[in-house]
Motif scaffolding. Sequence first.
Motif, PDB file in Angstrom:
ATOM      1  N   MET B   1       0.832  -1.209   0.000  1.00  0.00           N
ATOM      2  CA  MET B   1       0.000   0.000   0.000  1.00  0.00           C
ATOM      3  C   MET B   1       0.863   1.253   0.000  1.00  0.00           C
ATOM      4  O   MET B   1       1.982   1.241   0.479  1.00  0.00           O
ATOM      5  CB  MET B   1      -0.852   0.037   1.273  1.00  0.00           C
ATOM      6  CG  MET B   1      -1.965  -0.973   1.313  1.00  0.00           C
ATOM      7  SD  MET B   1      -3.111  -0.587   2.658  1.00  0.00           S
ATOM      8  CE  MET B   1      -3.925   0.871   1.993  1.00  0.00           C
ATOM      9  N   SER B   3       1.810   5.064   1.347  1.00  0.00           N
ATOM     10  CA  SER B   3       1.644   5.888   2.539  1.00  0.00           C
ATOM     11  C   SER B   3       0.677   7.007   2.171  1.00  0.00           C
ATOM     12  O   SER B   3       0.600   7.409   1.010  1.00  0.00           O
ATOM     13  CB  SER B   3       2.985   6.479   2.966  1.00  0.00           C
ATOM     14  OG  SER B   3       3.849   5.439   3.352  1.00  0.00           O
ATOM     15  N   PHE B   4      -0.064   7.490   3.137  1.00  0.00           N
ATOM     16  CA  PHE B   4      -1.016   8.555   2.819  1.00  0.00           C
ATOM     17  C   PHE B   4      -1.452   9.273   4.079  1.00  0.00           C
ATOM     18  O   PHE B   4      -1.243   8.793   5.197  1.00  0.00           O
ATOM     19  CB  PHE B   4      -2.249   7.994   2.103  1.00  0.00           C
ATOM     20  CG  PHE B   4      -2.995   6.954   2.894  1.00  0.00           C
ATOM     21  CD1 PHE B   4      -3.932   7.325   3.852  1.00  0.00           C
ATOM     22  CD2 PHE B   4      -2.756   5.605   2.698  1.00  0.00           C
ATOM     23  CE1 PHE B   4      -4.615   6.365   4.590  1.00  0.00           C
ATOM     24  CE2 PHE B   4      -3.437   4.635   3.437  1.00  0.00           C
ATOM     25  CZ  PHE B   4      -4.364   5.016   4.378  1.00  0.00           C
ATOM     26  N   GLU B   5      -2.067  10.431   3.866  1.00  0.00           N
ATOM     27  CA  GLU B   5      -2.766  11.115   4.942  1.00  0.00           C
ATOM     28  C   GLU B   5      -4.226  11.189   4.522  1.00  0.00           C
ATOM     29  O   GLU B   5      -4.533  11.503   3.367  1.00  0.00           O
ATOM     30  CB  GLU B   5      -2.176  12.513   5.147  1.00  0.00           C
ATOM     31  CG  GLU B   5      -2.684  13.170   6.405  1.00  0.00           C
ATOM     32  CD  GLU B   5      -1.898  14.428   6.786  1.00  0.00           C
ATOM     33  OE1 GLU B   5      -0.676  14.475   6.533  1.00  0.00           O
ATOM     34  OE2 GLU B   5      -2.522  15.357   7.314  1.00  0.00           O
ATOM     35  N   LYS B 215      -0.847  -1.134  -4.952  1.00  0.00           N
ATOM     36  CA  LYS B 215      -1.030  -2.545  -5.285  1.00  0.00           C
ATOM     37  C   LYS B 215      -1.905  -3.252  -4.257  1.00  0.00           C
ATOM     38  O   LYS B 215      -1.972  -4.470  -4.225  1.00  0.00           O
ATOM     39  CB  LYS B 215       0.334  -3.241  -5.363  1.00  0.00           C
ATOM     40  CG  LYS B 215       1.186  -2.749  -6.515  1.00  0.00           C
ATOM     41  CD  LYS B 215       2.530  -3.473  -6.549  1.00  0.00           C
ATOM     42  CE  LYS B 215       3.473  -2.784  -7.514  1.00  0.00           C
ATOM     43  NZ  LYS B 215       3.971  -1.485  -6.983  1.00  0.00           N
ATOM     44  N   SER B 216      -2.565  -2.494  -3.393  1.00  0.00           N
ATOM     45  CA  SER B 216      -3.334  -3.137  -2.337  1.00  0.00           C
ATOM     46  C   SER B 216      -4.539  -3.884  -2.876  1.00  0.00           C
ATOM     47  O   SER B 216      -5.399  -3.325  -3.555  1.00  0.00           O
ATOM     48  CB  SER B 216      -3.829  -2.094  -1.338  1.00  0.00           C
ATOM     49  OG  SER B 216      -4.827  -2.667  -0.528  1.00  0.00           O
ATOM     50  N   ASP B 217      -4.610  -5.155  -2.536  1.00  0.00           N
ATOM     51  CA  ASP B 217      -5.752  -5.941  -2.973  1.00  0.00           C
ATOM     52  C   ASP B 217      -7.031  -5.482  -2.276  1.00  0.00           C
ATOM     53  O   ASP B 217      -8.117  -5.566  -2.848  1.00  0.00           O
ATOM     54  CB  ASP B 217      -5.494  -7.425  -2.711  1.00  0.00           C
ATOM     55  CG  ASP B 217      -6.384  -8.287  -3.580  1.00  0.00           C
ATOM     56  OD1 ASP B 217      -6.463  -8.013  -4.787  1.00  0.00           O
ATOM     57  OD2 ASP B 217      -7.015  -9.211  -3.050  1.00  0.00           O
ATOM     58  N   LEU B 218      -6.909  -4.994  -1.033  1.00  0.00           N
ATOM     59  CA  LEU B 218      -8.096  -4.467  -0.349  1.00  0.00           C
ATOM     60  C   LEU B 218      -8.726  -3.363  -1.179  1.00  0.00           C
ATOM     61  O   LEU B 218      -9.928  -3.374  -1.455  1.00  0.00           O
ATOM     62  CB  LEU B 218      -7.724  -3.903   1.028  1.00  0.00           C
ATOM     63  CG  LEU B 218      -8.894  -3.228   1.768  1.00  0.00           C
ATOM     64  CD1 LEU B 218      -9.928  -4.247   2.214  1.00  0.00           C
ATOM     65  CD2 LEU B 218      -8.409  -2.409   2.955  1.00  0.00           C
ATOM     66  N   ARG B 221     -10.301  -4.551  -4.413  1.00  0.00           N
ATOM     67  CA  ARG B 221     -11.601  -5.199  -4.194  1.00  0.00           C
ATOM     68  C   ARG B 221     -12.687  -4.167  -3.891  1.00  0.00           C
ATOM     69  O   ARG B 221     -13.832  -4.312  -4.306  1.00  0.00           O
ATOM     70  CB  ARG B 221     -11.505  -6.241  -3.081  1.00  0.00           C
ATOM     71  CG  ARG B 221     -10.822  -7.508  -3.564  1.00  0.00           C
ATOM     72  CD  ARG B 221     -10.664  -8.543  -2.478  1.00  0.00           C
ATOM     73  NE  ARG B 221      -9.798  -9.604  -2.935  1.00  0.00           N
ATOM     74  CZ  ARG B 221     -10.200 -10.639  -3.667  1.00  0.00           C
ATOM     75  NH1 ARG B 221     -11.462 -10.752  -3.997  1.00  0.00           N
ATOM     76  NH2 ARG B 221      -9.348 -11.558  -4.064  1.00  0.00           N
ATOM     77  N   TRP B 222     -12.327  -3.143  -3.158  1.00  0.00           N
ATOM     78  CA  TRP B 222     -13.317  -2.089  -2.880  1.00  0.00           C
ATOM     79  C   TRP B 222     -13.684  -1.350  -4.170  1.00  0.00           C
ATOM     80  O   TRP B 222     -14.839  -1.004  -4.394  1.00  0.00           O
ATOM     81  CB  TRP B 222     -12.770  -1.129  -1.809  1.00  0.00           C
ATOM     82  CG  TRP B 222     -12.888  -1.701  -0.419  1.00  0.00           C
ATOM     83  CD1 TRP B 222     -12.971  -3.026  -0.083  1.00  0.00           C
ATOM     84  CD2 TRP B 222     -12.973  -0.975   0.810  1.00  0.00           C
ATOM     85  NE1 TRP B 222     -13.088  -3.159   1.284  1.00  0.00           N
ATOM     86  CE2 TRP B 222     -13.089  -1.921   1.859  1.00  0.00           C
ATOM     87  CE3 TRP B 222     -12.953   0.377   1.131  1.00  0.00           C
ATOM     88  CZ2 TRP B 222     -13.189  -1.552   3.202  1.00  0.00           C
ATOM     89  CZ3 TRP B 222     -13.055   0.748   2.472  1.00  0.00           C
ATOM     90  CH2 TRP B 222     -13.174  -0.205   3.492  1.00  0.00           C
ATOM     91  N   GLY B 225     -15.973  -3.470  -6.041  1.00  0.00           N
ATOM     92  CA  GLY B 225     -17.299  -3.423  -5.427  1.00  0.00           C
ATOM     93  C   GLY B 225     -18.099  -2.226  -5.916  1.00  0.00           C
ATOM     94  O   GLY B 225     -19.293  -2.335  -6.212  1.00  0.00           O
ATOM     95  N   GLY B 260     -12.574   9.303  -0.870  1.00  0.00           N
ATOM     96  CA  GLY B 260     -11.266   8.943  -0.328  1.00  0.00           C
ATOM     97  C   GLY B 260     -11.173   7.513   0.175  1.00  0.00           C
ATOM     98  O   GLY B 260     -10.080   6.994   0.379  1.00  0.00           O
ATOM     99  N   TRP B 261     -12.305   6.838   0.357  1.00  0.00           N
ATOM    100  CA  TRP B 261     -12.286   5.528   1.001  1.00  0.00           C
ATOM    101  C   TRP B 261     -11.713   4.431   0.105  1.00  0.00           C
ATOM    102  O   TRP B 261     -11.044   3.527   0.590  1.00  0.00           O
ATOM    103  CB  TRP B 261     -13.700   5.121   1.435  1.00  0.00           C
ATOM    104  CG  TRP B 261     -14.300   6.036   2.451  1.00  0.00           C
ATOM    105  CD1 TRP B 261     -13.730   7.151   3.005  1.00  0.00           C
ATOM    106  CD2 TRP B 261     -15.596   5.925   3.047  1.00  0.00           C
ATOM    107  NE1 TRP B 261     -14.595   7.735   3.905  1.00  0.00           N
ATOM    108  CE2 TRP B 261     -15.740   7.006   3.943  1.00  0.00           C
ATOM    109  CE3 TRP B 261     -16.646   5.020   2.902  1.00  0.00           C
ATOM    110  CZ2 TRP B 261     -16.902   7.192   4.700  1.00  0.00           C
ATOM    111  CZ3 TRP B 261     -17.798   5.209   3.657  1.00  0.00           C
ATOM    112  CH2 TRP B 261     -17.925   6.285   4.547  1.00  0.00           C
ATOM    113  N   ALA B 262     -12.024   4.508  -1.186  1.00  0.00           N
ATOM    114  CA  ALA B 262     -11.617   3.420  -2.075  1.00  0.00           C
ATOM    115  C   ALA B 262     -10.218   3.647  -2.646  1.00  0.00           C
ATOM    116  O   ALA B 262      -9.704   2.798  -3.364  1.00  0.00           O
ATOM    117  CB  ALA B 262     -12.631   3.250  -3.211  1.00  0.00           C
TER     118      ALA B 262
END
Lengths: 397, 397
Positions: B1, B3-5, B215-218, B221-222, B225, B260-262
């Motif tokens: 993933m 880094s982020f704010e 590259k986050s699979d989470l 997937r979101w 969705g 911002g969530w996805a």
Amino acid sequence: MNSFEYYNPVRVVFGPGTLQRVGEEAAKLGTSAMIVSYADHKLLKPVLTQAESLMKAAGVSSITFLEVEPNPEIGTVERGVQIAKESGVDMVVGIGGGSAMDAAKAIAAGFYYSGDLWNMVYSRHDNVDAIPPEKALPMLMVSTLPATASEMNQCAVVSNPALKEKSYIWGECLFPKTAILDPELTTTLPTFQTACGAADTISHVLEIYFNGQDKSDLLHRWQEGVMRNVIENLPKVLANEADIDARTELQWTATCALNGWASPGDAWTPMHQVGHVLTSRHGINHGSTLSIIMPAWMEYYKSTKPERCFTFATRVMGIDPEGKSQSEVIDEGLCAFRRFLKTSGVPITMSEKGVTKADIPAIVEGVKTVSFGSDGMLSCNPPVSAEDISNILLKAL
Amino acid sequence: MNSFEYYNPVRVVFGPGTLQRVGEEAAKLGTSAMIVSYADHKLLKPVLTQAESLMKAAGVSSITFLEVEPNPEIGTVERGVQIAKESGVDMVVGIGGGSAMDAAKAIAAGFYYSGDLWNMVYSRHDNVDAIPPEKALPMLMVSTLPATASEMNQCAVVSNPALKEKSYIWGECLFPKTAILDPELTTTLPTFQTACGAADTISHVLEIYFNGQDKSDLLHRWQEGVMRNVIENLPKVLANEADIDARTELQWTATCALNGWASPGDAWTPMHQVGHVLTSRHGINHGSTLSIIMPAWMEYYKSTKPERCFTFATRVMGIDPEGKSQSEVIDEGLCAFRRFLKTSGVPITMSEKGVTKADIPAIVEGVKTVSFGSDGMLSCNPPVSAEDISNILLKAL
């Protein structure tokens, strides 16, 4: 979808190395902090020292309150509040896992609370109406254990050993101002704690996936994403504790599982309610209570919610349904889930923790005392009775 | 993933019937509001009248500024600011789709801004450094078109017809205090606008799915969705405009696609950058620019990102890969996506909107002017050159 109200103003600073931001972020909130962490802080000592020194360099003085136990007790919170008041701190910094952060939140709220702090506890169903707190000291959280998402929600769980109760404080004032999530801090986490945190993460969405009211496919897919990501990344971490990529995935996934995003407006947690009693009466750690209860509860739902069990099997556990009956697929999915938990090193039966059939009535009674509604049922979809819970616990033996 | 704010303090009130909350919520923010909506507000008239009367009943007086055009112009924003200042309002209520809400946000920020309001615009790459706003009047948004998620983000898009530019204002002061999302208000939306909003929603995650750094699979997937939920629910709405369940799904999905969530920390939107030029130079509406650009850009990625194209085909478009080569699956997925868009009634080629091969150089020049970085490339993964964009546009003819 449900109707709901959503609000979450926590500022998140996420990524490897972000502990370095703790001074700068603390300085935005105050000048004099109480650092709250565990009595047993051997592993966290370097983090605590570094945080203190970074804060000092940023002009934030600090005192430490290193007295928190796993499942923080109301007496500990009371001591923390007293010291915070005496020291005149203007902010609280919680460093650790859910227990440290929850204690920090309860202390921050207790600072302004009048009367018995146990009155803050919201979800007890005794004869005392809870009075949730409305104001708290500003809080900065440094989360070191991916599990509870306490760093990004408005909940704090505290225990009362005299009452053998473990329950929630809930209120908008409990939102931390800032959460620092530095996955590097999680690379020293022992394997068992990592696995318990992962089980807790899964439970936060699995509860809603099975018991929630909402039929939104968007939310179901997001919940599946959380579960799959844990199932894919936990084995990598267990094979290589220093795998920072997998640690990073586990940490953000844990936060996303209980910050409101994957289930806005859907907050029934019947498995947690039963789990809290296993903790308060039998001393079983939080993640383990859930790794025990989840498969048993799903067993119970095989007949009543077969379609949800089927999508869990195929989409979450990756079972190929080709040429199989629905019940075969469901059984394979549940079997694979049990195997995943067992391989991860967490218990999947109560007997592994010394709980026997004879203990069940008292556990059910404990759930009734703390969590049943005025309708004599536990909120769930559909609501469950004392007898249902007893039957579920029999499947968890 | 990455880094982020992450930070998003918008309070969301979601669900059918929540327009009734507008007075109560407005009263928390001020006593004197400017309601901002479209010049062409025939369809919204009943909503505007009801909002005004609910606010009045809650003790909030209001004036109306009903002058916003699709793709709100900086001149309109300037007029709104002038009237807001003259009237001494203490809050802004935006009612409508992305254009109405973006104008409301720009007016709320412009209220406190010194100097030329066009200087607020953040992402132009001309020789004038943008100076983003730092303060705004408190805002309440009533979103009536599921598309831009403007009700729950810190962005406002405005256009400058003199410069033929369309670009962003971006800043924390642009977060509305409160967003009311009442799906009942969307049941009168014309079919074409609904489909354009759906294309926009898909694009907000599809951009990141294909072009993001993460590259986050989470997150993948979101994002899947979000796309699946639009693909499943848009046909229901097009078949039955009053389908409140499907309308509800589309509305929350649109918000989740760009709040911002996805995609925390992953904000490259190369397709939008090209789309904005198609709007500013050829008057094509926002959703249509994206339904045109998405398939063309994906065509371009078939050779460079086959794995991502494959998961799009199987997980989003539901293509069964059994017995097929990777490229067959990818082609079927893209074909199914084009068919979905076309069936929904949105254009999938520039020629449908009268844009020809001869127009391409000027479009590319427009993207360079507004959105290219100092490296002479458009931010993307990997970055794309003017020649790449030209090639993509050739595929969109």
